[in-house]
Scaffold this motif. Sequence first.
Motif: not given
Length: 115
Positions: A6, A21-23, A71, A75-77, A79, A95
């Motif tokens: 996060e 954000s969460c990657a 999401r 990008k596999n992210t 928000y 996350c």
Amino acid sequence: QVQLVESGGGLVQAGGSLRLSCAASGSIFSGNVMGWYRQAPGRQRELVATIVSGGSTTYADSVKGRFTISRDNAKNTMYLQMNSLKPEDTGVYFCNYKIIPFVYWGQGTQVTVSS
């Protein structure tokens, strides 16, 4: 295994905005559900919002109309856009990634809203 990182937390005045954000990395599969949870001092962790890989969303009543989860699957992210922040939104935001039967958590990011 899935790793979640996060970012985007911080200190903001009441009425302000933040974007978290969460990657996600690792073994990412379609059909997963991602979400944001938060935990205030002395309180249990609570659900803020969820989003499935197809885009459907759910929100806690306390954040409806103020927060937006989204999401980017490429990008596999994930928000969380947080607007009109209130002091009661203060807490550590986590996350979460679920793909049956597995559940993964990020390390959390602190959000502090001053009055």
